[in-house]
Design a protein around this motif. Structure first.
Motif, PDB file in Angstrom:
ATOM      1  N   LYS A   1       1.221  -1.501   0.113  1.00 40.82           N
ATOM      2  CA  LYS A   1       0.080  -0.056   0.054  1.00 40.82           C
ATOM      3  C   LYS A   1       1.320   1.100  -0.100  1.00 40.82           C
ATOM      4  O   LYS A   1       2.128   1.495   0.378  1.00 40.82           O
ATOM      5  N   TYR A   2       0.340   1.928  -0.424  1.00 38.76           N
ATOM      6  CA  TYR A   2       1.858   3.126  -1.198  1.00 38.76           C
ATOM      7  C   TYR A   2       1.075   4.439  -1.207  1.00 38.76           C
ATOM      8  O   TYR A   2      -0.146   4.342  -2.048  1.00 38.76           O
ATOM      9  N   SER A   3       1.266   5.144  -0.548  1.00 35.48           N
ATOM     10  CA  SER A   3       0.213   6.700   0.056  1.00 35.48           C
ATOM     11  C   SER A   3       0.967   7.118  -0.294  1.00 35.48           C
ATOM     12  O   SER A   3       2.607   7.768   0.892  1.00 35.48           O
ATOM     13  N   THR A   4       0.904   8.736  -0.627  1.00 39.40           N
ATOM     14  CA  THR A   4       1.779   9.795  -1.203  1.00 39.40           C
ATOM     15  C   THR A   4       0.853  10.970  -0.366  1.00 39.40           C
ATOM     16  O   THR A   4      -0.789  11.380  -0.822  1.00 39.40           O
ATOM     17  N   VAL A   5       0.831  12.202   0.259  1.00 38.49           N
ATOM     18  CA  VAL A   5       0.801  13.018   0.683  1.00 38.49           C
ATOM     19  C   VAL A   5       2.124  14.236  -0.509  1.00 38.49           C
ATOM     20  O   VAL A   5       3.363  14.488   0.350  1.00 38.49           O
ATOM     21  N   GLN A   6       1.443  14.644  -1.339  1.00 37.80           N
ATOM     22  CA  GLN A   6       2.447  15.739  -2.744  1.00 37.80           C
ATOM     23  C   GLN A   6       2.438  17.333  -2.265  1.00 37.80           C
ATOM     24  O   GLN A   6       1.338  17.200  -2.234  1.00 37.80           O
ATOM     25  N   ASN A   7       3.218  17.433  -1.561  1.00 38.10           N
ATOM     26  CA  ASN A   7       3.254  18.923  -1.060  1.00 38.10           C
ATOM     27  C   ASN A   7       4.307  19.777  -1.792  1.00 38.10           C
ATOM     28  O   ASN A   7       4.759  20.382  -1.405  1.00 38.10           O
ATOM     29  N   TRP A   8       5.008  19.366  -2.962  1.00 40.34           N
ATOM     30  CA  TRP A   8       5.878  20.921  -3.463  1.00 40.34           C
ATOM     31  C   TRP A   8       5.741  21.712  -3.106  1.00 40.34           C
ATOM     32  O   TRP A   8       3.959  22.248  -3.297  1.00 40.34           O
ATOM     33  N   TYR A   9       6.819  22.558  -3.178  1.00 42.70           N
ATOM     34  CA  TYR A   9       6.310  24.321  -3.131  1.00 42.70           C
ATOM     35  C   TYR A   9       5.339  24.352  -4.780  1.00 42.70           C
ATOM     36  O   TYR A   9       5.926  24.177  -5.603  1.00 42.70           O
ATOM     37  N   PRO A  10       3.977  25.207  -4.702  1.00 44.29           N
ATOM     38  CA  PRO A  10       3.251  25.013  -6.189  1.00 44.29           C
ATOM     39  C   PRO A  10       3.914  26.206  -6.722  1.00 44.29           C
ATOM     40  O   PRO A  10       2.951  26.343  -6.965  1.00 44.29           O
ATOM     41  N   GLY A  11       3.737  27.574  -6.129  1.00 40.21           N
ATOM     42  CA  GLY A  11       4.827  28.349  -6.812  1.00 40.21           C
ATOM     43  C   GLY A  11       3.636  29.753  -6.221  1.00 40.21           C
ATOM     44  O   GLY A  11       2.809  29.467  -5.057  1.00 40.21           O
ATOM     45  N   ASP A  12       3.746  30.745  -6.355  1.00 40.27           N
ATOM     46  CA  ASP A  12       2.699  32.181  -5.224  1.00 40.27           C
ATOM     47  C   ASP A  12       1.605  32.293  -6.150  1.00 40.27           C
ATOM     48  O   ASP A  12       1.336  31.039  -7.154  1.00 40.27           O
ATOM     49  N   LYS A  13       0.564  33.523  -5.975  1.00 34.32           N
ATOM     50  CA  LYS A  13      -0.715  33.450  -6.209  1.00 34.32           C
ATOM     51  C   LYS A  13      -0.579  33.975  -7.831  1.00 34.32           C
ATOM     52  O   LYS A  13      -1.340  33.319  -8.803  1.00 34.32           O
ATOM     53  N   ASN A  14       0.300  34.454  -8.619  1.00 40.51           N
ATOM     54  CA  ASN A  14       1.152  34.357  -9.921  1.00 40.51           C
ATOM     55  C   ASN A  14       1.616  33.734 -10.780  1.00 40.51           C
ATOM     56  O   ASN A  14       1.392  33.701 -11.662  1.00 40.51           O
ATOM     57  N   GLY A  15       1.608  32.111 -10.060  1.00 41.98           N
ATOM     58  CA  GLY A  15       2.457  30.998 -11.705  1.00 41.98           C
ATOM     59  C   GLY A  15       4.016  31.578 -11.015  1.00 41.98           C
ATOM     60  O   GLY A  15       4.567  30.780 -11.526  1.00 41.98           O
ATOM     61  N   LEU A  16       4.751  32.238 -10.211  1.00 44.71           N
ATOM     62  CA  LEU A  16       5.685  32.791 -10.109  1.00 44.71           C
ATOM     63  C   LEU A  16       6.369  31.727  -9.049  1.00 44.71           C
ATOM     64  O   LEU A  16       6.083  31.209  -7.944  1.00 44.71           O
ATOM     65  N   GLY A  17       7.020  30.825  -9.449  1.00 42.11           N
ATOM     66  CA  GLY A  17       8.243  29.342  -9.071  1.00 42.11           C
ATOM     67  C   GLY A  17       7.428  28.143  -8.630  1.00 42.11           C
ATOM     68  O   GLY A  17       6.185  28.418  -8.964  1.00 42.11           O
ATOM     69  N   GLY A  18       7.742  27.632  -8.018  1.00 37.84           N
ATOM     70  CA  GLY A  18       6.853  25.842  -7.940  1.00 37.84           C
ATOM     71  C   GLY A  18       8.225  24.940  -8.262  1.00 37.84           C
ATOM     72  O   GLY A  18       8.729  25.377  -9.582  1.00 37.84           O
ATOM     73  N   ILE A  19       7.166  24.149  -7.858  1.00 41.81           N
ATOM     74  CA  ILE A  19       8.644  22.831  -8.602  1.00 41.81           C
ATOM     75  C   ILE A  19       7.322  21.915  -9.558  1.00 41.81           C
ATOM     76  O   ILE A  19       6.078  21.914  -9.792  1.00 41.81           O
ATOM     77  N   TYR A  20       8.205  21.466 -10.737  1.00 38.07           N
ATOM     78  CA  TYR A  20       8.017  20.860 -11.911  1.00 38.07           C
ATOM     79  C   TYR A  20       7.958  19.490 -11.560  1.00 38.07           C
ATOM     80  O   TYR A  20       9.080  19.279 -10.761  1.00 38.07           O
ATOM     81  N   ASN A  21       7.269  19.030 -11.102  1.00 35.43           N
ATOM     82  CA  ASN A  21       6.551  17.259 -10.803  1.00 35.43           C
ATOM     83  C   ASN A  21       6.580  16.638 -11.444  1.00 35.43           C
ATOM     84  O   ASN A  21       5.559  16.542 -12.580  1.00 35.43           O
ATOM     85  N   PHE A  22       7.773  15.661 -12.768  1.00 37.48           N
ATOM     86  CA  PHE A  22       6.894  14.704 -13.769  1.00 37.48           C
ATOM     87  C   PHE A  22       8.190  13.526 -12.759  1.00 37.48           C
ATOM     88  O   PHE A  22       8.484  13.129 -12.595  1.00 37.48           O
ATOM     89  N   VAL A  23       7.065  12.343 -12.795  1.00 39.06           N
ATOM     90  CA  VAL A  23       6.962  10.876 -11.737  1.00 39.06           C
ATOM     91  C   VAL A  23       6.725  10.200 -12.783  1.00 39.06           C
ATOM     92  O   VAL A  23       5.551  10.112 -13.003  1.00 39.06           O
ATOM     93  N   THR A  24       7.645   9.196 -12.384  1.00 40.94           N
ATOM     94  CA  THR A  24       6.865   7.662 -12.854  1.00 40.94           C
ATOM     95  C   THR A  24       7.089   6.632 -11.729  1.00 40.94           C
ATOM     96  O   THR A  24       8.077   6.387 -10.916  1.00 40.94           O
ATOM     97  N   LYS A  25       5.386   6.584 -11.217  1.00 42.10           N
ATOM     98  CA  LYS A  25       5.585   5.355 -10.221  1.00 42.10           C
ATOM     99  C   LYS A  25       4.633   4.536 -11.477  1.00 42.10           C
ATOM    100  O   LYS A  25       4.088   4.642 -11.627  1.00 42.10           O
ATOM    101  N   ARG A  26       5.458   3.427 -10.778  1.00 40.25           N
ATOM    102  CA  ARG A  26       4.850   1.722 -11.334  1.00 40.25           C
ATOM    103  C   ARG A  26       4.632   0.382 -10.626  1.00 40.25           C
ATOM    104  O   ARG A  26       5.432   0.625  -9.958  1.00 40.25           O
ATOM    105  N   GLY A  27       4.152  -0.117 -10.249  1.00 37.24           N
ATOM    106  CA  GLY A  27       4.058  -1.062  -9.892  1.00 37.24           C
ATOM    107  C   GLY A  27       3.589  -2.878 -10.411  1.00 37.24           C
ATOM    108  O   GLY A  27       2.694  -2.508 -11.128  1.00 37.24           O
ATOM    109  N   LYS A  28       4.706  -4.168 -10.226  1.00 36.03           N
ATOM    110  CA  LYS A  28       3.921  -4.889 -10.693  1.00 36.03           C
ATOM    111  C   LYS A  28       3.112  -5.690  -9.754  1.00 36.03           C
ATOM    112  O   LYS A  28       4.208  -5.899  -8.656  1.00 36.03           O
ATOM    113  N   CYS A  29       2.792  -6.192  -9.926  1.00 39.26           N
ATOM    114  CA  CYS A  29       1.765  -7.188  -9.175  1.00 39.26           C
ATOM    115  C   CYS A  29       2.157  -9.073  -9.882  1.00 39.26           C
ATOM    116  O   CYS A  29       1.882  -9.174 -10.475  1.00 39.26           O
ATOM    117  N   ALA A  30       3.537  -9.321  -9.463  1.00 37.82           N
ATOM    118  CA  ALA A  30       4.227  -9.988 -10.249  1.00 37.82           C
ATOM    119  C   ALA A  30       3.441 -11.942  -9.853  1.00 37.82           C
ATOM    120  O   ALA A  30       3.339 -12.581 -10.807  1.00 37.82           O
TER     121      ALA A  30
END
Lengths: 489, 250
Positions: A273-302
């Motif tokens: 069971k994998y749980s994430t609470v992703q709270n990277w900095y989202p940038g300010d109100k005007n969209g300045l800054g913030g994290i670009y979050n490019f993630v590959t997550k995959r599980g294999k029920c082998a």
């Protein structure tokens, strides 16, 4: 008169809370770090491998990935506007300086680092841990400390940083790394495979039920750096583990890149069971800054009867590109994806899942709840694929969008490919809005607007939040409310 | 308790309330009647603080406070309850959670500790019996999938839970069959004390067979054009509104 005073006080309090709560993890730790020069080339890849004193097979893996990545182009199919990323302007390795390498005891950790994690609510002191969670704390490119390692080892469980796993358990790493997400998988997976610096490794041996929640806490601190971590979780036959992931970053005007890989392998009868609470900095109100979050997550029920369950609460990042998926290879295996994705201000999210049914009688459930506010765009993108031999496969997808205001967007891109006629695939979708009348109804019963939004949003997301472990669920509820503050009215 | 003086309000520049005057004292029941579009529901909304409407003139004093200065939630916490004509659905939020949040917010406003779960459930059980509310309704989401009658009963149940000082019931009788009407009216009567007051807005006289008003006011074209005792309601039932409208027409 008295009433007026109460009002003023209340207003002050709300104002205070709103400004305080905007993004409370935005601080920077002033700590000396060791960084390599900006830019990316083969020498940088070699340097990272050398810094980590890696065996030959790791360097080869990295170099193959790097050469492959160089020939690739960034994918553009997502419903995202991604500014061009200049890879020569990013620092690919930055580590907080430590007095001795690979700290063994708490006393060896820089007090400043300890204080940072304390401030984030992550105690590195096992004595102080009451909730029974073991933590691997990662800052920038390295793991700072893994708690409860020894007591877990008594059960045969390996829980350590990825770097340590490479040194101590090279055979396991060699066997499983890249077996679910090969470096050829996609652009960001290839990039990660070339330059990843640390992450967590977890191995639950046959028949062992991990007695505590395992977790990794990722923290970006240094400026201009990218964070590229890898997590590898292996559950052998009949094993069980619940894994949590949290992440935060300082408030900065520049965007920072985060490209991670998570691989899970569940063998016969195993449940991860994998749980994430992703709270990277989202940038300010005007969209300045913030994290670009490019993630590959995959599980294999082998293995047969294995199960992998993803639960994610996505509130942070300027851009999120993320599709935690399950390959249902074993007969009767089960894949689940429960997601709440919130976007506010100028955030963009394109997130969803892939459920690939290969084994017989495989089952998957997808519950996605998107919440968009401000000027944001929130997309669900999901693939349900039933291959020819997946007789009796069963999928249920539910995909809801909630809109706050009229400047935001919600989009749904479901892909369904079925090659087996004995399977059943269901998809339901709804779109709704938080109405002013709902808020007024709450107000009229004495509930303040901010609390009303919290109540409505949490009600909407309840189905997913209920899947989170207790401690996380409470945090996630608060987070949802905070992320949407100021979005109505 | 409540004093409305020369209240004017508009929506999108269109004047709806054109100088309302009304005095409500503790222990009183006031009925406001009037034809469609006369401003009855607007008056209820303005008193509850809905910001769709702009007050352009006049003064409303409630328990010594300038009511118009208070936010909707403060008015609620100060004891004003609005029974909605069209109760709103809030999917995913259980009635229990909703009521608990509302009650505890109001308690917080009064400087009281939140109710413990067991005290809250006890309070809820009592009030449910009082208004003959189906036990299952409180486990469902707020108003979601409720029938018209259930929604109205649910409004009265909420009123019972929150124990307001001034209840404004906006056409609570509309869409109710006779049994539901009696249950709703009984609930209102049982909740009546010498310390609280209610304003019952209705289109028809029949609700007033069950809830006996001390005063009846006729609202027409944004003004109260006639006030009287409960016998006025019977007169209206018999003659309709036209004879009054004629008196107003210039």
């Amino acid at each position: 008169m008295q009433l007026c005073k109460v009002m003023e006080k209340d207003q002050d309090k709300i104002l205070h809370e709103v400004t305080q709560n905007e993004y409370k993890y935005g601080f920077v730790t002033d700590i000396e770090s060791e960084s390599i020069a900006k830019g990316l080339n083969e020498d940088v890849v070699r340097l990272i491998s050398q810094k980590k004193n890696e065996p030959e097979f790791m360097l080869e893996f990295r170099l193959k990935a790097f050469r492959y990545w160089q020939k690739m182009k960034m994918p553009t199919w997502a419903h995202l506007k991604v500014p061009e990323i200049n890879y020569q302007d990013i620092i690919f390795y930055s580590a907080p300086k430590q007095k001795i390498s690979g700290p063994k005891s708490l006393d060896d950790i820089d007090p400043e680092l300890k204080a940072t994690f304390d401030k984030l609510g992550i105690s590195l002191d096992e004595q102080k841990h009451l909730s029974g969670i073991a933590v691997d704390a990662v800052m920038d490119s390295i793991s700072v400390k893994t708690t409860f390692k020894e007591s877990l080892a008594d059960l045969g469980i390996i829980f350590c940083s990825f770097s340590e796993a490479v040194q101590e358990h090279p055979d396991l790493v060699k066997k499983y790394m890249g077996s679910v997400v090969p470096y050829t998988d996609n652009y960001f997976a290839a990039l990660n495979s070339a330059v990843f610096s640390d992450g967590s490794f977890c191995f639950i041996p046959k028949g062992v039920r991990c007695p505590m929640e395992l977790s990794t806490y990722f923290r970006i601190n240094a400026a201009n750096t990218g964070q590229f971590e890898r997590t590898l979780i292996v559950a052998e036959d009949d094993a069980y583990v619940s894994y949590l992931e949290g992440c935060t970053a300082p408030r900065r005007d520049e965007n920072q890149l985060h490209a991670a890989i998570v691989e899970i392998i569940a063998n016969k009868n195993a449940y991860v069971k994998y749980s994430t609470v992703q709270n990277w900095y989202p940038g300010d109100k005007n969209g300045l800054g913030g994290i670009y979050n490019f993630v590959t997550k995959r599980g294999k029920c082998a293995g047969e009867n294995s199960k992998i369950s993803w639960t994610q609460v996505e509130t942070g990042s300027a851009i999120t590109w993320k599709y935690p998926s399950c390959i249902l290879l074993g007969d009767n295996s089960v894949g689940e994806f429960y997601s709440v994705a919130v976007t506010n201000n100028h955030q963009q999210a394109d997130t969803g899942t892939k459920m690939i049914h290969i084994g017989k009688n495989t089952k998957s459930t997808i519950v996605s709840k998107g919440i968009s506010a401000g000027f944001s765009n929130n997309s669900y993108r999901g693939l349900v694929k039933v291959t020819k031999n997946a007789t009796n496969a069963r999928n249920y997808s539910q995909c809801d969008s909630l809109l706050l205001g009229d400047k935001c967007g919600a989009h749904t891109f479901p892909y369904i490919e079925v090659d087996n006629k004995d399977s059943i695939v269901e998809h339901e979708a709804t779109t709704s809005k938080i109405g002013e009348d709902q808020i007024f109804y709450c107000n009229q019963r004495g509930i303040k607007t901010e609390d009303a939004i919290g109540l409505i949003v949490n009600g909407y997301a309840k189905e997913v939040l209920n899947k989170l472990p207790m401690e996380f669920a409470v945090e996630a509820q608060k987070l949802l409310q905070i992320s949407l503050e100021g979005s109505v009215g | 308790m409540l004093s409305i003086k020369n209240l004017h309000a508009n929506i999108d520049g269109k004047e709806i309330l054109k100088g309302i005057n009304l005095e409500v004292k503790e222990g009183e029941v006031h009925a406001i009647m009037g034809p469609n579009g006369s401003g009855k529901s607007t008056l209820a909304s303005v008193l509850a603080g809905r910001d769709l409407f702009t007050v352009t003139e006049g003064k409303v004093t409630y328990l010594g406070h300038d009511l118009l200065e208070l936010s909707p939630e403060e008015r609620a916490s100060e004891g004003i309850f609005l029974g909605f004509q069209y109760p709103i659905e809030i999917p995913g939020v259980s009635m229990v959670n909703f009521m608990k949040t509302a009650l505890n917010e109001q308690r917080k406003h009064k400087g009281l500790e939140p109710l413990s779960s067991s005290d809250f459930l006890k309070h809820m059980r009592e009030k449910k019996e009082l208004v003959e509310l189906d036990t299952n309704l409180t486990n469902r989401s707020v108003n979601e999938g409720f029938s018209g009658g259930e929604k109205k009963k649910n409004e009265i149940f909420q009123m019972a839970m929150l124990e307001p000082k001034l209840a404004i019931l906006d056409e609570t009788d509309s869409g109710l069959d006779i049994d539901a009407l009696r249950i709703v009216a009984n609930g209102v009567n049982k909740l009546k004390t010498p310390k609280n007051a209610s304003i019952v807005i209705t289109h028809y006289q029949r609700l007033l067979d069950y809830i006996i008003p001390d005063y009846v006011h006729v609202l027409y074209d944004g003004k109260i054009i006639k006030s009287g005792g409960k016998e006025l309601a019977f007169e209206l039932e018999e003659k309709g509104y036209d004879w009054l409208k004629k008196g107003v027409a210039v």
